[in-house]
Design a protein around this motif. Structure first.
Motif, PDB file in Angstrom:
ATOM      1  N   ALA A   1      -0.458  69.649  22.690  1.00  0.00           N
ATOM      2  CA  ALA A   1       0.159  70.192  23.569  1.00  0.00           C
ATOM      3  C   ALA A   1       0.783  68.774  24.430  1.00  0.00           C
ATOM      4  O   ALA A   1       0.183  67.872  24.419  1.00  0.00           O
ATOM      5  N   ALA A   2       1.662  69.211  25.050  1.00  0.00           N
ATOM      6  CA  ALA A   2       2.379  68.095  26.278  1.00  0.00           C
ATOM      7  C   ALA A   2       2.555  68.822  27.725  1.00  0.00           C
ATOM      8  O   ALA A   2       2.845  70.262  27.619  1.00  0.00           O
ATOM      9  N   VAL A   3       2.310  67.954  28.560  1.00  0.00           N
ATOM     10  CA  VAL A   3       2.360  68.586  30.082  1.00  0.00           C
ATOM     11  C   VAL A   3       3.507  67.920  30.522  1.00  0.00           C
ATOM     12  O   VAL A   3       3.943  66.603  30.495  1.00  0.00           O
ATOM     13  N   LEU A   4       4.559  68.574  31.362  1.00  0.00           N
ATOM     14  CA  LEU A   4       5.672  68.041  31.976  1.00  0.00           C
ATOM     15  C   LEU A   4       5.625  68.482  33.387  1.00  0.00           C
ATOM     16  O   LEU A   4       5.262  69.458  33.711  1.00  0.00           O
ATOM     17  N   LEU A   5       6.276  67.634  34.265  1.00  0.00           N
ATOM     18  CA  LEU A   5       6.592  67.891  35.756  1.00  0.00           C
ATOM     19  C   LEU A   5       8.131  67.558  35.984  1.00  0.00           C
ATOM     20  O   LEU A   5       8.551  66.602  35.435  1.00  0.00           O
ATOM     21  N   ALA A   6       8.781  68.563  36.541  1.00  0.00           N
ATOM     22  CA  ALA A   6      10.011  68.465  36.723  1.00  0.00           C
ATOM     23  C   ALA A   6      10.204  68.664  38.489  1.00  0.00           C
ATOM     24  O   ALA A   6       9.655  69.484  39.019  1.00  0.00           O
ATOM     25  N   ASP A   7      10.983  67.631  38.948  1.00  0.00           N
ATOM     26  CA  ASP A   7      11.297  67.735  40.484  1.00  0.00           C
ATOM     27  C   ASP A   7      12.907  68.130  40.503  1.00  0.00           C
ATOM     28  O   ASP A   7      13.747  67.246  40.013  1.00  0.00           O
ATOM     29  N   LEU A   8      13.548  68.958  41.375  1.00  0.00           N
ATOM     30  CA  LEU A   8      15.022  68.978  41.597  1.00  0.00           C
ATOM     31  C   LEU A   8      15.188  67.772  42.671  1.00  0.00           C
ATOM     32  O   LEU A   8      14.451  68.121  43.887  1.00  0.00           O
ATOM     33  N   ASP A   9      16.203  67.140  42.396  1.00  0.00           N
ATOM     34  CA  ASP A   9      16.657  66.099  43.438  1.00  0.00           C
ATOM     35  C   ASP A   9      17.870  66.379  44.161  1.00  0.00           C
ATOM     36  O   ASP A   9      19.035  67.119  43.615  1.00  0.00           O
ATOM     37  N   GLY A  10      17.701  66.457  45.387  1.00  0.00           N
ATOM     38  CA  GLY A  10      19.147  66.809  46.271  1.00  0.00           C
ATOM     39  C   GLY A  10      19.018  68.208  46.845  1.00  0.00           C
ATOM     40  O   GLY A  10      19.732  68.743  47.222  1.00  0.00           O
ATOM     41  N   LEU A  11      17.788  68.647  46.751  1.00  0.00           N
ATOM     42  CA  LEU A  11      17.634  70.140  47.107  1.00  0.00           C
ATOM     43  C   LEU A  11      17.708  70.268  48.785  1.00  0.00           C
ATOM     44  O   LEU A  11      18.321  71.278  49.458  1.00  0.00           O
TER      45      LEU A  11
ATOM     46  N   GLY B   1      12.618  56.372  40.797  1.00  0.00           N
ATOM     47  CA  GLY B   1      13.059  55.076  41.131  1.00  0.00           C
ATOM     48  C   GLY B   1      13.977  54.245  40.305  1.00  0.00           C
ATOM     49  O   GLY B   1      14.813  53.274  40.914  1.00  0.00           O
ATOM     50  N   ARG B   2      14.355  54.914  39.229  1.00  0.00           N
ATOM     51  CA  ARG B   2      15.127  53.921  38.535  1.00  0.00           C
ATOM     52  C   ARG B   2      16.796  54.527  38.401  1.00  0.00           C
ATOM     53  O   ARG B   2      17.591  53.795  37.849  1.00  0.00           O
ATOM     54  N   THR B   3      16.568  55.796  38.567  1.00  0.00           N
ATOM     55  CA  THR B   3      17.999  56.574  38.439  1.00  0.00           C
ATOM     56  C   THR B   3      18.597  57.277  39.613  1.00  0.00           C
ATOM     57  O   THR B   3      17.604  57.624  40.636  1.00  0.00           O
ATOM     58  N   ARG B   4      19.811  57.381  39.750  1.00  0.00           N
ATOM     59  CA  ARG B   4      20.386  58.029  40.769  1.00  0.00           C
ATOM     60  C   ARG B   4      20.498  59.690  40.513  1.00  0.00           C
ATOM     61  O   ARG B   4      20.849  60.032  39.474  1.00  0.00           O
ATOM     62  N   ARG B   5      19.850  60.346  41.571  1.00  0.00           N
ATOM     63  CA  ARG B   5      19.878  61.829  41.476  1.00  0.00           C
ATOM     64  C   ARG B   5      19.069  62.328  40.026  1.00  0.00           C
ATOM     65  O   ARG B   5      19.346  63.331  39.443  1.00  0.00           O
ATOM     66  N   GLY B   6      18.313  61.539  39.678  1.00  0.00           N
ATOM     67  CA  GLY B   6      17.488  62.034  38.704  1.00  0.00           C
ATOM     68  C   GLY B   6      18.068  62.305  37.250  1.00  0.00           C
ATOM     69  O   GLY B   6      17.723  62.999  36.594  1.00  0.00           O
ATOM     70  N   ARG B   7      19.103  61.374  37.042  1.00  0.00           N
ATOM     71  CA  ARG B   7      19.937  61.861  35.793  1.00  0.00           C
ATOM     72  C   ARG B   7      19.239  61.299  34.701  1.00  0.00           C
ATOM     73  O   ARG B   7      19.754  61.548  33.321  1.00  0.00           O
TER      74      ARG B   7
END
Length: 209
Positions: free
Chosen positions: A63-73, A181-187
């Motif tokens: 299996a794979a585990v992921l974390l997702a975070d909303l940027d700009g909320l 850290g590397r992208t703007r707005r988590g794109r």
């Protein structure tokens, strides 16, 4: 044969007590089940999700585990109010649920952070990119179009030296914050290093751009 009235009364009392306890247990179970679901998104809360994720990992070591975070909320909340922010969170929960479908289980850790454990397959990296696009789709709320970004980090259990849920969450968390850290707005989407290596050198160069 004559039935003792006292015995009948006693039996009815026992039956009533047993029925009462059964109803109480059923109500308690419902309350506990509701407490393990986030009322806003309908997703599992941290405890409920963790129990199910542990079971999935025991049955499916790949299996794979992921974390997702909303940027700009926060900006959405500040400009349009918390009801608008709640609309974004609710939409994100529905989209994550649809994306997981029968392939895994999703949860909300709190705030704007979501988590999921899913089956690992040859298309997982593309499916994760699809999820990032889904989470960035605009949300309509009271005549206003709301848009946020999405940062996603993921880790494959099979590629970790310690294939546990804790280790996978740590690797996914590190990957997610490298995205921030590397992208703007988590794109963009970044997989945990051992997973991302499968995409080859060109992909790594794109992520480093």
């Amino acid at each position: 044969m004559t039935t003792n009235p006292a015995y009948i009364v006693q039996a009815l009392a026992v039956l009533s007590l047993a029925t009462g306890w059964a109803l109480h247990a059923r109500r308690l179970h419902r309350r506990l089940d509701r407490s393990r679901h986030d009322p806003l998104t309908g997703l599992w809360t941290r405890d409920g999700w963790t129990r199910r994720a542990e079971r999935i990992i025991r049955r499916r070591p790949r299996a794979a585990v992921l974390l997702a975070d909303l940027d700009g909320l926060k900006a959405v909340n500040d400009v349009h109010g918390h009801a608008a922010g709640d609309a974004v969170l609710s939409a994100a929960g529905a989209r994550l649920t649809a994306w997981c479908a029968a392939h895994g289980v999703a949860g909300r850790l709190g705030g704007d952070e979501f988590v999921a454990v899913v089956e690992d397959d040859a298309r997982l990296d593309d499916r994760l990119a699809d999820l990032a696009e889904l989470l960035r789709q605009p949300v309509e709320h009271q005549g206003v179009t709301l848009t946020v970004g999405a940062s996603i980090g993921a880790a494959r259990l099979a590629s970790l030296s310690e294939p546990t849920l804790t280790a996978a969450l740590t690797a996914a968390d590190q990957a997610m914050y490298r995205v921030k850290g590397r992208t703007r707005r988590g794109r963009r989407l970044l997989l945990a290093p051992a997973f991302a290596a499968l995409r080859g050198l060109p992909q790594r160069l794109r992520l480093a751009a």
